[in-house]
Design an enzyme around this catalytic site. Sequence first.
Site, PDB file in Angstrom:
ATOM      1  N   HIS A 156       0.863  -1.184   0.000  1.00  0.00           N
ATOM      2  CA  HIS A 156       0.000   0.000   0.000  1.00  0.00           C
ATOM      3  C   HIS A 156       0.896   1.229   0.000  1.00  0.00           C
ATOM      4  CE1 HIS A 156       1.100   0.165   4.199  1.00  0.00           C
ATOM      5  NE2 HIS A 156       0.560  -1.016   4.423  1.00  0.00           N
ATOM      6  N   HIS A 179       4.059   1.322   2.256  1.00  0.00           N
ATOM      7  CA  HIS A 179       5.223   0.617   1.710  1.00  0.00           C
ATOM      8  C   HIS A 179       5.848   1.424   0.565  1.00  0.00           C
ATOM      9  CE1 HIS A 179       2.670  -2.993   2.994  1.00  0.00           C
ATOM     10  NE2 HIS A 179       3.754  -3.121   3.735  1.00  0.00           N
ATOM     11  N   SER A 199      -2.420  -0.224   6.444  1.00  0.00           N
ATOM     12  CA  SER A 199      -1.905  -1.517   6.881  1.00  0.00           C
ATOM     13  C   SER A 199      -2.458  -2.586   5.961  1.00  0.00           C
ATOM     14  CB  SER A 199      -2.365  -1.789   8.320  1.00  0.00           C
ATOM     15  OG  SER A 199      -2.206  -3.170   8.621  1.00  0.00           O
ATOM     16  N   ARG A 227      -3.339  -5.323   6.900  1.00  0.00           N
ATOM     17  CA  ARG A 227      -4.403  -5.979   7.672  1.00  0.00           C
ATOM     18  C   ARG A 227      -5.726  -5.209   7.621  1.00  0.00           C
ATOM     19  NH1 ARG A 227       0.106  -7.679  11.284  1.00  0.00           N
ATOM     20  NH2 ARG A 227       0.095  -9.959  11.232  1.00  0.00           N
TER      21      ARG A 227
HETATM   22  P1  AMP Z   1       4.804  -4.934   6.687  1.00  0.00           P
HETATM   23  O1  AMP Z   1       4.611  -5.364   5.268  1.00  0.00           O
HETATM   24  O2  AMP Z   1       3.544  -4.673   7.411  1.00  0.00           O
HETATM   25  O3  AMP Z   1       5.754  -5.840   7.422  1.00  0.00           O
HETATM   26  O4  AMP Z   1       5.529  -3.533   6.618  1.00  0.00           O
HETATM   27  C1  AMP Z   1       6.745  -3.372   5.928  1.00  0.00           C
HETATM   28  C2  AMP Z   1       7.316  -2.024   6.274  1.00  0.00           C
HETATM   29  O5  AMP Z   1       6.416  -1.001   5.869  1.00  0.00           O
HETATM   30  C3  AMP Z   1       7.540  -1.844   7.790  1.00  0.00           C
HETATM   31  O6  AMP Z   1       8.764  -1.163   8.000  1.00  0.00           O
HETATM   32  C4  AMP Z   1       6.359  -1.012   8.187  1.00  0.00           C
HETATM   33  O7  AMP Z   1       6.598  -0.210   9.332  1.00  0.00           O
HETATM   34  C5  AMP Z   1       6.158  -0.149   6.970  1.00  0.00           C
HETATM   35  N1  AMP Z   1       4.781   0.344   6.950  1.00  0.00           N
HETATM   36  C6  AMP Z   1       3.642  -0.390   7.062  1.00  0.00           C
HETATM   37  N2  AMP Z   1       2.555   0.414   7.068  1.00  0.00           N
HETATM   38  C7  AMP Z   1       3.016   1.682   6.965  1.00  0.00           C
HETATM   39  C8  AMP Z   1       2.400   2.968   6.931  1.00  0.00           C
HETATM   40  N3  AMP Z   1       1.076   3.116   7.003  1.00  0.00           N
HETATM   41  N4  AMP Z   1       3.187   4.053   6.814  1.00  0.00           N
HETATM   42  C9  AMP Z   1       4.539   3.924   6.749  1.00  0.00           C
HETATM   43  N5  AMP Z   1       5.183   2.748   6.782  1.00  0.00           N
HETATM   44  C10 AMP Z   1       4.441   1.637   6.877  1.00  0.00           C
END
Ligand code: AMP
Length: 280
Positions: free
Chosen positions: A33, A36, A185, A187
């Site tokens: 999203h 990322h 997120s 999720r």
């Molecule tokens: P994930 O795929 O949830 O493991 O997230 C991968 C990376 O993207 C992690 O460093 C998260 O902190 C970052 N991330 C996830 N959601 C957001 C968001 N809304 N804003 C900024 N960074 C994000």
Amino acid sequence: MIIDKIEPLREYLNGKRRTGLRVGLVPTMGYLHEGHLSLIRRAKKENNVVAVSIFVNPTQFAPNEDFEAYPRDIARDHALATEAGADVVFHPGVAEMYPPNSSTFVEVGGEMTKVLCGTSRPTHFRGVTTVVNMLFNIVNPDNAYFGQKDAQQAAVIEKMLRDLHLGINIVVCPIVRETSGLAMSSRNKYLSEAEKTAALVLSRSLAAAKRAIDKGQRSSAEIAKMITEQISKEPMAKIDYVSVYSYPDLVAVEKIEARTLVALAVRFGKTRLIDNIIIE
Ligand code: AMP
């Protein structure tokens, strides 16, 4: 380009590095999203080559959590990551990262992995630090990009870097939100429309806390109480924690004086959401 094996990725990146190019890494679990993509765009600005990993890491999920259900769409992710500036998407299978006889973990000791999310997810951070350490060893990046969305994760990874003398620079990027305020997120896909609307109470209560702090409120207990009361008015919300900790060392503080993390985790149905603000 998608690479799903470690050795070809190493060869590709070594070739780049030999010509003096700087490598940035953006570790993700995919279902990308704007949050990322903001990390990928930043990485592209600050590096010559950007590797984005997409790996739903089993060791950071407890058996009762959503590893199987976690949303996956590699074709869409590949297109989005490439458009945002990724040169290579690393998408290994579980057996590539964890061969059957793999038995080594990297664990940050002390309290910082036991508080906040560590209380309800006691094995989560050792899964995170293990896989991030693997990714650092495979990619050997100059810079690695993480989101403040997972503020505790970023703090734990920075601690691991210091403790293990890993010469990698960490960049923590701001939280990207929907226009409604909801922190983006992967999720959020689990939420019904009613839950999504109810979940707006998280960013609203954090924004109200920020205003109270800006006006001079310094008591952590008062801030936590204010947020808890506001969230408790939402019948769909079940609070896991609302906490005020120093950042990035993650020690509970009574007074908001130095850099402080105001963080929360709240369940809506079977979906657990996290959000936070950092007071500078
Ligand atoms: P994930 O795929 O949830 O493991 O997230 C991968 C990376 O993207 C992690 O460093 C998260 O902190 C970052 N991330 C996830 N959601 C957001 C968001 N809304 N804003 C900024 N960074 C994000």
